[in-house]
Scaffold this motif. Structure first.
Motif, short mmCIF file in Angstrom:
data_model
loop_
_atom_site.label_atom_id
_atom_site.label_comp_id
_atom_site.label_asym_id
_atom_site.label_seq_id
_atom_site.Cartn_x
_atom_site.Cartn_y
_atom_site.Cartn_z
N VAL A 1 0.83 -1.20 0.00
CA VAL A 1 0.00 0.00 0.00
C VAL A 1 0.87 1.25 0.00
CG1 VAL A 1 -0.24 0.01 2.52
CG2 VAL A 1 -1.96 1.15 1.12
N ASN A 2 2.04 1.16 0.58
CA ASN A 2 2.93 2.32 0.62
C ASN A 2 3.41 2.71 -0.77
OD1 ASN A 2 4.80 4.15 2.28
ND2 ASN A 2 6.25 3.08 0.97
N ASP A 3 3.47 1.75 -1.69
CA ASP A 3 4.05 2.00 -3.01
C ASP A 3 3.00 2.15 -4.11
OD1 ASP A 3 6.56 1.63 -1.80
OD2 ASP A 3 6.44 -0.53 -2.12
N PHE A 4 1.80 1.58 -3.88
CA PHE A 4 0.80 1.50 -4.95
C PHE A 4 0.12 2.85 -5.16
CE2 PHE A 4 -3.50 0.68 -6.54
CZ PHE A 4 -3.22 -0.11 -7.64
N LYS A 5 0.07 3.29 -6.40
CA LYS A 5 -0.61 4.52 -6.75
C LYS A 5 -1.69 4.21 -7.79
CE LYS A 5 2.32 6.74 -4.20
NZ LYS A 5 1.91 7.17 -2.85
N PRO A 6 -2.97 4.26 -7.40
CA PRO A 6 -4.03 3.95 -8.36
C PRO A 6 -4.08 4.98 -9.48
CG PRO A 6 -4.95 4.74 -6.28
CD PRO A 6 -3.49 4.60 -6.07
N GLU A 7 -4.32 4.51 -10.68
CA GLU A 7 -4.40 5.38 -11.84
C GLU A 7 -5.85 5.78 -12.09
OE1 GLU A 7 -2.22 6.76 -13.68
OE2 GLU A 7 -0.37 5.79 -13.00
N PRO A 8 -6.14 7.08 -12.19
CA PRO A 8 -7.50 7.48 -12.56
C PRO A 8 -7.87 6.94 -13.94
CG PRO A 8 -5.97 9.33 -12.75
CD PRO A 8 -5.23 8.22 -12.09
N GLN A 9 -9.15 6.76 -14.14
CA GLN A 9 -9.61 6.15 -15.39
C GLN A 9 -10.36 7.16 -16.26
OE1 GLN A 9 -11.97 2.72 -14.33
NE2 GLN A 9 -10.39 1.88 -13.00
N LYS A 10 -10.22 7.00 -17.55
CA LYS A 10 -11.03 7.74 -18.50
C LYS A 10 -12.20 6.87 -18.93
CE LYS A 10 -7.32 10.53 -20.57
NZ LYS A 10 -6.62 10.86 -21.86
N LEU A 11 -13.39 7.46 -18.93
CA LEU A 11 -14.60 6.77 -19.38
C LEU A 11 -14.93 7.32 -20.76
CD1 LEU A 11 -16.52 4.63 -18.22
CD2 LEU A 11 -18.00 6.50 -17.45
N ILE A 12 -14.99 6.44 -21.75
CA ILE A 12 -15.11 6.88 -23.14
C ILE A 12 -16.35 6.27 -23.77
CG2 ILE A 12 -13.98 6.87 -25.42
CD1 ILE A 12 -11.30 6.55 -23.87
N LEU A 13 -17.15 7.10 -24.40
CA LEU A 13 -18.32 6.67 -25.17
C LEU A 13 -17.93 6.63 -26.64
CD1 LEU A 13 -21.40 6.12 -25.52
CD2 LEU A 13 -21.70 8.61 -25.66
N VAL A 14 -18.14 5.47 -27.27
CA VAL A 14 -17.83 5.30 -28.69
C VAL A 14 -19.13 5.12 -29.45
CG1 VAL A 14 -16.60 3.94 -30.41
CG2 VAL A 14 -15.64 4.20 -28.11
N ASP A 15 -19.34 5.95 -30.47
CA ASP A 15 -20.48 5.80 -31.37
C ASP A 15 -20.02 4.92 -32.53
OD1 ASP A 15 -22.58 6.03 -33.23
OD2 ASP A 15 -23.05 8.06 -32.55
N LEU A 16 -20.50 3.67 -32.54
CA LEU A 16 -20.02 2.73 -33.55
C LEU A 16 -20.54 3.04 -34.95
CD1 LEU A 16 -20.35 -0.61 -31.53
CD2 LEU A 16 -18.30 0.76 -31.94
N ARG A 17 -21.51 3.93 -35.03
CA ARG A 17 -22.04 4.29 -36.37
C ARG A 17 -21.07 5.15 -37.15
NH1 ARG A 17 -27.63 6.35 -33.82
NH2 ARG A 17 -26.02 7.32 -32.49
N ASP A 18 -20.24 5.93 -36.43
CA ASP A 18 -19.25 6.74 -37.14
C ASP A 18 -17.84 6.62 -36.56
OD1 ASP A 18 -19.40 8.16 -34.78
OD2 ASP A 18 -20.48 9.86 -35.62
N GLY A 19 -17.71 5.81 -35.48
CA GLY A 19 -16.39 5.59 -34.89
C GLY A 19 -15.91 6.70 -33.99
N SER A 20 -16.74 7.70 -33.72
CA SER A 20 -16.30 8.83 -32.92
C SER A 20 -16.19 8.45 -31.45
CB SER A 20 -17.27 10.00 -33.07
OG SER A 20 -18.59 9.62 -32.68
N GLN A 21 -15.24 9.09 -30.74
CA GLN A 21 -15.02 8.85 -29.32
C GLN A 21 -15.27 10.14 -28.53
OE1 GLN A 21 -11.34 6.86 -28.22
NE2 GLN A 21 -11.11 6.01 -30.29
N HIS A 22 -15.88 9.96 -27.34
CA HIS A 22 -16.20 11.12 -26.50
C HIS A 22 -15.89 10.76 -25.05
CE1 HIS A 22 -18.44 12.68 -30.00
NE2 HIS A 22 -18.86 11.43 -30.12
N GLU A 23 -14.97 11.49 -24.43
CA GLU A 23 -14.68 11.24 -23.03
C GLU A 23 -15.81 11.79 -22.17
OE1 GLU A 23 -11.25 12.02 -19.60
OE2 GLU A 23 -10.84 12.52 -21.71
#
Length: 822
Positions: free
Chosen positions: A301-323
């Motif tokens: 626990v002294n060494d571990f640093k959790p990484e924040p996450q990005k949540l991404i919405l992908v529209d498969l109809r055009d391939g666009s990504q939106h955080e």
């Protein structure tokens, strides 16, 4: 010969009124009762049998090899279950038809793929069901079995789309099977790489001059650019090609991803790929090669640093990504640890000034939680996401506005201590855009529902008991669940009618009961046990008052003959709080006669675990050891001290920032109870336990040196800064933020208090509590010139021992310690 009913337990009815410590304004009160029935198991015990250490620490095959993993056959006519193969670590599968007798028949290896699985996935009208066996996808339709994949590549997570196709994953590739033409097509592919780009002339004077002066370089640039443009044009104009891959960036790691049933959107979470710390190793001295192996282990626990996450919405109809931004979540930038930081700053002679902080947030997915935190509504138009702050103080449920490409907060669970890793089940009702979920906000885990336009959630269950494992029927008629309503240590199955809000109790058994609803939702598969009866499988109709039928009877004849003592479950009054400490007490038949008795208090492991319930204990070796001690005239107590599971939020979080303080106070009360009620000599009491129980043994002997005359600490934690992050940071925050909590809670800071004999038993290849914990503490004792201890090491053992010879050696030493000092 003595006959006893195997499941019959003696309950102490003193202080069996438990008042809520809920945070609601109006307290909830539940009076426990014991109006439960027992499973009929009449065994013939031989009172002349004397338990031996060699028997009880032997390979547990002698108990009879009880059923393990179990699930329903897809047609609800039979149950499949695993059972350990005698004399082997391998498991076999058995089929047990409901109308048959006996323990069922062994399933041949050639037929394993036909069994189905614990989690069947259905299409909209439930005419098809899909599952995975050994990485391959199978579909059941009209009694016929269709194998969709036959590959050495592993496939997972099948789901039906609204258009009838079945999608499965191969890694992070989403592949759709069309039942109409039998084709497989890739509809999405996630890549942890940077997206390819059209070649550009490198910047800088030398590069530009190179392209101007050298025709070959310029030609290569033109060829690469034309090739890239041709590939893009081909993909746009040729429908036979798969959709373009979705690139999430080099150096990113995909945490989870989920596809809409409509097939139009995909949501995924990513985080920065972290490299392993080369310091996180464990030496293994007994290897097959004869060399010392440096095995990789989890970070501290002294060494571990959790990484924040990005949540991404992908529209498969055009391939666009939106955080999807977290800024809509209430409290996303609160300084929730301000009080803790201020206390630690003051200890350093500094002043802390609170400020807004952007908290690290990500999906509620950890090693202890197997469910997905991404839940699509069956209509494919709504997605619910369960998120958590990595400071462990908040859990959010939010929905995704697909059109607006943003998160809509639906529920916030905030806890000044920490949000529980249990009780996080959630999902959608099938026929309305309504969420259901568990929450501890009242002080106990209860069921709630919330429509998307509702301001507040609706509470469906109430009382000083814990609801767990909710299961929704496909028509939204019922939510089935498990709860300990009648007594903290008795778990039964209930169901809630969603239309009326009426609750019905479906089982009324004395002990611990788990359930699985049958695929046709008409029957319950039950895994039931008592303190004296190991788990067996039963079946009952899913209605109140239904008869119970036993499906397995695996207990050995050798076990049936043992004259075992059923522990009493007593409520020990607390001198430190308003609630009693539920505890098991093992009493010799003549304990009130003669001189005051010797006694031992056992401390269970895990911290958040319940062991004074009325079900079969995972500590079955300790159960037999306690019976052996009782035969020798000892009294034994097993306490569910504060921090234990089963008693609500306040009981769980009593140890926040002070591990080893409330629990030892409870041990003091346990000793007082034994002296006053069980004819125990205060000067002849010992204690022992493993893992968290070993930590408690340390703290008891170091901080209350006159409480016990001897103690055994097995695989113990000595310094919480060396334990793992997911568990420890919940309770003590992290060492860089809250060193006060670590120094207050770690035994290594209190070793000078040891006055009585201490046995330390340490496995050397323990990748949970490292051997280093014992090494450091022993060196500390040596430097302090303390001699009241001895250490036993187990070179080939992990945290949970595997070799009967190691179990035997360990418990012989514990027994010797008590015999010599009590």
């Amino acid at each position: 010969m003595k006959t006893f009913r195997k499941a019959l337990l003696s309950l102490s009815l003193s202080a069996l009124c438990w008042h809520s410590t809920a945070v609601q304004a109006k307290a909830e009160v539940q009076t426990w009762n014991t109006n439960t029935v027992t499973v009929e198991q009449v065994f013939t015990a031989d009172p002349g049998i004397r338990l031996t250490m060699e028997q009880i620490m032997a390979d547990p095959d002698w108990l009879g090899r009880q059923p393990e993993t179990a699930f329903w056959a897809p047609d609800s006519s039979a149950v499949y279950y695993q059972r350990k193969r005698e004399g082997s670590e391998l498991r076999d599968w058995f089929s047990r038809p409901l109308q048959a007798e006996g323990n069922g028949e062994l399933v041949k290896l050639a037929h394993w793929h036909q069994m189905g699985a614990a989690q069947l996935v259905y299409n909209t009208d439930r005419s098809k069901a899909a599952y995975v066996f050994e990485g391959n996808v199978f579909v059941l339709q009209n009694g016929e079995l269709l194998q969709l994949t036959r590959s050495n590549n592993s496939h997972s997570r099948p789901q039906f789309l609204l258009d009838g196709r079945l999608v499965y994953q191969q890694g992070w590739d989403f592949i759709a099977y069309d039942f109409a033409n039998g084709s497989h097509s890739e509809i999405a592919s996630l890549k942890t790489e940077d997206a390819p780009k059209a070649p550009a002339v490198p910047k800088g004077y030398l590069a530009q001059e190179q392209h101007k002066l050298i025709e070959f370089v310029a030609l290569q640039q033109r060829n690469q650019s034309e090739r890239y443009q041709a590939e893009q044009q081909l993909r746009q104009e040729n429908a036979s090609l798969a959709a373009a891959a979705i690139y999430v960036g080099k150096g990113r790691q995909i945490v989870d991803a989920s596809l809409s049933p409509a097939g139009t959107h995909l949501v995924l979470a990513t985080r920065k790929q972290s490299s392993r710390n080369e310091k996180d190793i464990m030496p293994n001295y007994i290897s097959a090669s004869g060399d010392i192996l440096a095995q990789p282990v989890r970070p501290r626990v002294n060494d571990f640093k959790p990484e924040p996450q990005k949540l991404i919405l992908v529209d498969l109809r055009d391939g666009s990504q939106h955080e999807l931004s977290y800024t809509s979540l209430p409290g996303y930038n609160e300084d929730v640890l301000a009080d803790v930081k201020a206390e630690n700053a003051k200890a350093r002679g500094e002043t802390y000034k609170t400020a807004k902080v952007i908290r690290d947030i990500g999906l509620m997915t950890d090693w202890y939680w197997s469910q997905s935190a991404l839940r699509w509504h069956p209509n494919g138009q709504q997605l619910a996401v369960m998120l958590k702050a990595f400071d462990n103080k908040d859990r959010w449920i939010a929905t995704v506005d697909l059109a607006g490409k943003k998160l809509q907060p639906q529920h916030r669970l905030h806890d000044k201590a920490w949000v529980n890793y249990a009780f996080n089940d959630f999902g959608w009702l099938n026929n309305s855009e309504t969420l259901y979920f568990l929450s501890e906000e009242s002080g106990y885990s209860h069921l709630y529902t919330k429509g998307l336009t509702d301001r507040n959630a609706k509470k469906l269950t109430a009382g000083t008991f814990e609801v767990s494992n909710p299961v929704l029927t496909h028509n939204d008629q019922y939510l089935y669940y498990t709860a300990n309503v009648s007594h903290p240590g008795i778990y039964n199955v209930y169901r809630l009618a969603l239309a009326s809000g009426k609750t019905e109790q479906l089982t009324n058994l004395l002990g611990s009961t788990e359930f699985t609803l049958s695929p046709d939702e008409q029957k319950l598969l039950l895994r039931h046990s008592t303190n004296l009866l190991p788990p067996e499988l039963y079946v009952a109709d899913a209605r109140p008052g239904a008869a119970l039928k036993q499906l397995t009877n695996t207990v050995s004849e050798e076990f049936r003959k043992l004259p075992l003592v059923a522990p009493q479950v007593v409520a020990v009054p607390s001198s430190h709080g308003q609630h009693p400490v539920f505890s098991k007490v093992y009493l010799p038949a003549d304990y009130q006669q003669g001189e005051p008795r010797r006694a031992v208090i056992f401390n269970h492991g895990a911290g958040y675990l319940q062991n004074s319930d009325l079900g079969w204990s995972g500590y079955f070796r300790e159960f037999f050891f306690h019976n052996l001690l009782v035969q020798q005239g000892y009294v034994v107590m097993d306490m569910d001290f504060r921090a234990s599971k089963g008693y609500g939020r306040d009981w769980r979080t009593a140890i926040y920032r002070q591990m080893g303080t409330p629990e030892i106070q409870d041990l003091v009360d346990g000793v007082e109870w034994l002296v006053k009620n069980a004819n125990v000599d205060r000067k002849r009491i010992g204690t022992y336990g493993g893992s968290y129980g070993g930590f408690m043994t340390f703290m008891a002997l170091f901080k209350e040196p006159e409480l016990f005359q001897a103690g055994a600490a097995l695989r113990p934690v000595s310094d919480w800064a060396y334990y793992n992050h997911p568990y420890t940071s919940n309770i003590l925050n992290t060492p860089d933020i809250d060193p006060i909590a670590y120094e207050r809670s770690s035994p290594i800071y209190f070793t000078q208090g040891l006055k009585k004999p201490l046995l330390i038993n340490a496995p050397m290849v323990d990748d949970n509590v490292f051997f280093q914990d014992v090494v450091r503490l022993v060196q500390r004792l040596i430097e302090q010139e303390i001699i009241h201890f001895e250490t036993a090491i187990y070179p080939v053992e992990p945290h949970g021992f595997r070799q009967p010879s190691s179990w035997l050696d360990e418990y012989r030493r514990i027994h010797k310690l008590f015999e010599q000092n009590l």
